[in-house]
Design a protein around this motif. Structure first.
Motif, PDB file in Angstrom:
ATOM      1  N   ALA A  30      38.933  21.807  12.902  1.00  0.00           N
ATOM      2  CA  ALA A  30      38.938  21.457  14.328  1.00  0.00           C
ATOM      3  C   ALA A  30      39.966  22.297  15.086  1.00  0.00           C
ATOM      4  CB  ALA A  30      39.224  19.968  14.505  1.00  0.00           C
ATOM      5  N   ASP A  31      41.143  22.473  14.507  1.00  0.00           N
ATOM      6  CA  ASP A  31      42.174  23.311  15.146  1.00  0.00           C
ATOM      7  C   ASP A  31      41.710  24.753  15.281  1.00  0.00           C
ATOM      8  OD1 ASP A  31      43.802  21.070  15.273  1.00  0.00           O
ATOM      9  OD2 ASP A  31      45.087  21.687  13.590  1.00  0.00           O
ATOM     10  N   LEU A  32      41.082  25.257  14.228  1.00  0.00           N
ATOM     11  CA  LEU A  32      40.594  26.629  14.254  1.00  0.00           C
ATOM     12  C   LEU A  32      39.481  26.787  15.283  1.00  0.00           C
ATOM     13  CD1 LEU A  32      40.925  29.417  13.022  1.00  0.00           C
ATOM     14  CD2 LEU A  32      39.324  28.737  11.232  1.00  0.00           C
ATOM     15  N   ARG A  33      38.580  25.795  15.354  1.00  0.00           N
ATOM     16  CA  ARG A  33      37.506  25.828  16.346  1.00  0.00           C
ATOM     17  C   ARG A  33      38.098  25.879  17.749  1.00  0.00           C
ATOM     18  NH1 ARG A  33      33.498  28.092  17.163  1.00  0.00           N
ATOM     19  NH2 ARG A  33      32.535  27.379  15.266  1.00  0.00           N
ATOM     20  N   ALA A  34      39.107  25.056  17.999  1.00  0.00           N
ATOM     21  CA  ALA A  34      39.763  25.038  19.311  1.00  0.00           C
ATOM     22  C   ALA A  34      40.408  26.391  19.616  1.00  0.00           C
ATOM     23  CB  ALA A  34      40.796  23.912  19.370  1.00  0.00           C
ATOM     24  N   ALA A  35      41.041  27.004  18.620  1.00  0.00           N
ATOM     25  CA  ALA A  35      41.669  28.311  18.822  1.00  0.00           C
ATOM     26  C   ALA A  35      40.625  29.378  19.125  1.00  0.00           C
ATOM     27  CB  ALA A  35      42.490  28.694  17.593  1.00  0.00           C
ATOM     28  N   PHE A  36      39.513  29.375  18.405  1.00  0.00           N
ATOM     29  CA  PHE A  36      38.446  30.348  18.685  1.00  0.00           C
ATOM     30  C   PHE A  36      37.908  30.137  20.096  1.00  0.00           C
ATOM     31  CE2 PHE A  36      38.053  31.394  14.140  1.00  0.00           C
ATOM     32  CZ  PHE A  36      37.767  32.736  14.221  1.00  0.00           C
ATOM     33  N   ASP A  37      37.660  28.878  20.451  1.00  0.00           N
ATOM     34  CA  ASP A  37      37.121  28.589  21.782  1.00  0.00           C
ATOM     35  C   ASP A  37      38.100  28.988  22.874  1.00  0.00           C
ATOM     36  OD1 ASP A  37      34.844  27.606  20.563  1.00  0.00           O
ATOM     37  OD2 ASP A  37      35.396  25.494  20.818  1.00  0.00           O
ATOM     38  N   ARG A  38      39.377  28.744  22.651  1.00  0.00           N
ATOM     39  CA  ARG A  38      40.405  29.063  23.633  1.00  0.00           C
ATOM     40  C   ARG A  38      40.605  30.574  23.774  1.00  0.00           C
ATOM     41  NH1 ARG A  38      44.710  27.081  20.976  1.00  0.00           N
ATOM     42  NH2 ARG A  38      45.038  29.143  20.115  1.00  0.00           N
ATOM     43  N   ASP A  39      40.579  31.287  22.657  1.00  0.00           N
ATOM     44  CA  ASP A  39      40.976  32.699  22.663  1.00  0.00           C
ATOM     45  C   ASP A  39      39.815  33.682  22.630  1.00  0.00           C
ATOM     46  OD1 ASP A  39      43.567  31.774  22.639  1.00  0.00           O
ATOM     47  OD2 ASP A  39      43.764  31.932  20.465  1.00  0.00           O
ATOM     48  N   ARG A  40      38.611  33.183  22.616  1.00  0.00           N
ATOM     49  CA  ARG A  40      37.439  34.051  22.471  1.00  0.00           C
ATOM     50  C   ARG A  40      37.392  35.155  23.536  1.00  0.00           C
ATOM     51  NH1 ARG A  40      34.010  30.361  21.966  1.00  0.00           N
ATOM     52  NH2 ARG A  40      33.854  30.501  19.716  1.00  0.00           N
ATOM     53  N   ASN A  41      37.775  34.833  24.742  1.00  0.00           N
ATOM     54  CA  ASN A  41      37.646  35.795  25.836  1.00  0.00           C
ATOM     55  C   ASN A  41      38.905  36.627  26.066  1.00  0.00           C
ATOM     56  OD1 ASN A  41      34.979  35.054  26.401  1.00  0.00           O
ATOM     57  ND2 ASN A  41      35.699  33.276  27.548  1.00  0.00           N
ATOM     58  N   THR A  42      39.804  36.643  25.106  1.00  0.00           N
ATOM     59  CA  THR A  42      41.051  37.400  25.287  1.00  0.00           C
ATOM     60  C   THR A  42      41.095  38.622  24.390  1.00  0.00           C
ATOM     61  OG1 THR A  42      42.205  36.064  23.634  1.00  0.00           O
ATOM     62  CG2 THR A  42      42.336  35.320  25.923  1.00  0.00           C
ATOM     63  N   LEU A  43      39.952  39.157  24.050  1.00  0.00           N
ATOM     64  CA  LEU A  43      39.897  40.281  23.117  1.00  0.00           C
ATOM     65  C   LEU A  43      40.217  41.613  23.792  1.00  0.00           C
ATOM     66  CD1 LEU A  43      36.712  39.217  21.150  1.00  0.00           C
ATOM     67  CD2 LEU A  43      39.097  38.930  20.473  1.00  0.00           C
ATOM     68  N   GLY A  44      40.259  41.616  25.077  1.00  0.00           N
ATOM     69  CA  GLY A  44      40.573  42.853  25.796  1.00  0.00           C
ATOM     70  C   GLY A  44      39.320  43.529  26.316  1.00  0.00           C
ATOM     71  N   ASN A  45      39.534  44.403  27.260  1.00  0.00           N
ATOM     72  CA  ASN A  45      38.414  45.084  27.905  1.00  0.00           C
ATOM     73  C   ASN A  45      38.247  46.518  27.433  1.00  0.00           C
ATOM     74  OD1 ASN A  45      37.717  42.845  29.461  1.00  0.00           O
ATOM     75  ND2 ASN A  45      39.292  43.323  30.973  1.00  0.00           N
ATOM     76  N   ASP A  46      38.910  46.876  26.348  1.00  0.00           N
ATOM     77  CA  ASP A  46      38.763  48.240  25.846  1.00  0.00           C
ATOM     78  C   ASP A  46      37.652  48.281  24.805  1.00  0.00           C
ATOM     79  OD1 ASP A  46      39.865  46.995  23.663  1.00  0.00           O
ATOM     80  OD2 ASP A  46      41.738  48.117  23.680  1.00  0.00           O
ATOM     81  N   GLU A  47      37.424  49.451  24.234  1.00  0.00           N
ATOM     82  CA  GLU A  47      36.325  49.583  23.277  1.00  0.00           C
ATOM     83  C   GLU A  47      36.555  48.764  22.005  1.00  0.00           C
ATOM     84  OE1 GLU A  47      36.450  53.454  20.743  1.00  0.00           O
ATOM     85  OE2 GLU A  47      37.217  53.992  22.737  1.00  0.00           O
ATOM     86  N   TYR A  48      37.814  48.575  21.598  1.00  0.00           N
ATOM     87  CA  TYR A  48      38.096  47.782  20.407  1.00  0.00           C
ATOM     88  C   TYR A  48      37.788  46.305  20.652  1.00  0.00           C
ATOM     89  CZ  TYR A  48      40.453  52.028  19.022  1.00  0.00           C
ATOM     90  OH  TYR A  48      40.736  53.336  18.724  1.00  0.00           O
ATOM     91  N   GLY A  49      38.200  45.818  21.824  1.00  0.00           N
ATOM     92  CA  GLY A  49      37.911  44.437  22.189  1.00  0.00           C
ATOM     93  C   GLY A  49      36.413  44.195  22.290  1.00  0.00           C
ATOM     94  N   ALA A  50      35.700  45.158  22.881  1.00  0.00           N
ATOM     95  CA  ALA A  50      34.247  45.034  23.017  1.00  0.00           C
ATOM     96  C   ALA A  50      33.578  45.018  21.652  1.00  0.00           C
ATOM     97  CB  ALA A  50      33.706  46.171  23.870  1.00  0.00           C
ATOM     98  N   GLU A  51      34.034  45.860  20.752  1.00  0.00           N
ATOM     99  CA  GLU A  51      33.450  45.905  19.409  1.00  0.00           C
ATOM    100  C   GLU A  51      33.735  44.609  18.648  1.00  0.00           C
ATOM    101  OE1 GLU A  51      30.955  47.264  16.712  1.00  0.00           O
ATOM    102  OE2 GLU A  51      31.385  48.313  18.588  1.00  0.00           O
ATOM    103  N   LEU A  52      34.962  44.122  18.770  1.00  0.00           N
ATOM    104  CA  LEU A  52      35.313  42.866  18.111  1.00  0.00           C
ATOM    105  C   LEU A  52      34.505  41.715  18.703  1.00  0.00           C
ATOM    106  CD1 LEU A  52      36.995  41.415  16.015  1.00  0.00           C
ATOM    107  CD2 LEU A  52      38.859  41.281  17.675  1.00  0.00           C
ATOM    108  N   ALA A  53      34.294  41.724  20.004  1.00  0.00           N
ATOM    109  CA  ALA A  53      33.499  40.675  20.651  1.00  0.00           C
ATOM    110  C   ALA A  53      32.078  40.653  20.086  1.00  0.00           C
ATOM    111  CB  ALA A  53      33.478  40.885  22.161  1.00  0.00           C
TER     112      ALA A  53
END
Length: 99
Positions: A30-53
């Motif tokens: 549950a904690d991990l799910r909350a962390a993924f949900d909270r941080d999913r959109n903070t991967l960055g707007n560069d090519e690495y963030g886009a690839e990770l997304a």
């Protein structure tokens, strides 16, 4: 007499240990799910963030599938220990046959 004896109480105690491990794993999930949900959109707007997304759904699925399997296995072991203890308890009780 079968030639061996089983201490039932340790079986019940170990079942409680597995129950606690299961509760801890569920909380971690549950904690991990909350962390993924909270941080999913903070991967960055560069090519690495886009690839990770792009990779993130498969990564998440793998993690949560593994956690689900782990939790189910903990539950299965705890249940099996309790069933075994109850079976031994029944086997040790005198028969009450009626004529």
């Amino acid at each position: 007499m079968s030639g061996f004896s089983v201490e039932r109480q340790p079986l019940h105690l170990q079942a409680r240990v597995y129950d606690e491990l299961e509760r801890n794993a569920r909380e971690a999930k549950a904690d991990l799910r909350a962390a993924f949900d909270r941080d999913r959109n903070t991967l960055g707007n560069d090519e690495y963030g886009a690839e990770l997304a792009k990779s993130m759904p498969d990564i998440e699925r793998g993690i949560f599938d593994a956690l689900k399997t782990h939790i189910e296995e903990l539950e299965r072991v705890a249940s099996g220990l309790n069933v075994s203890a109850r079976n031994y308890e029944r086997a040790d009780q005198p028969s009450t046959k009626r004529n």
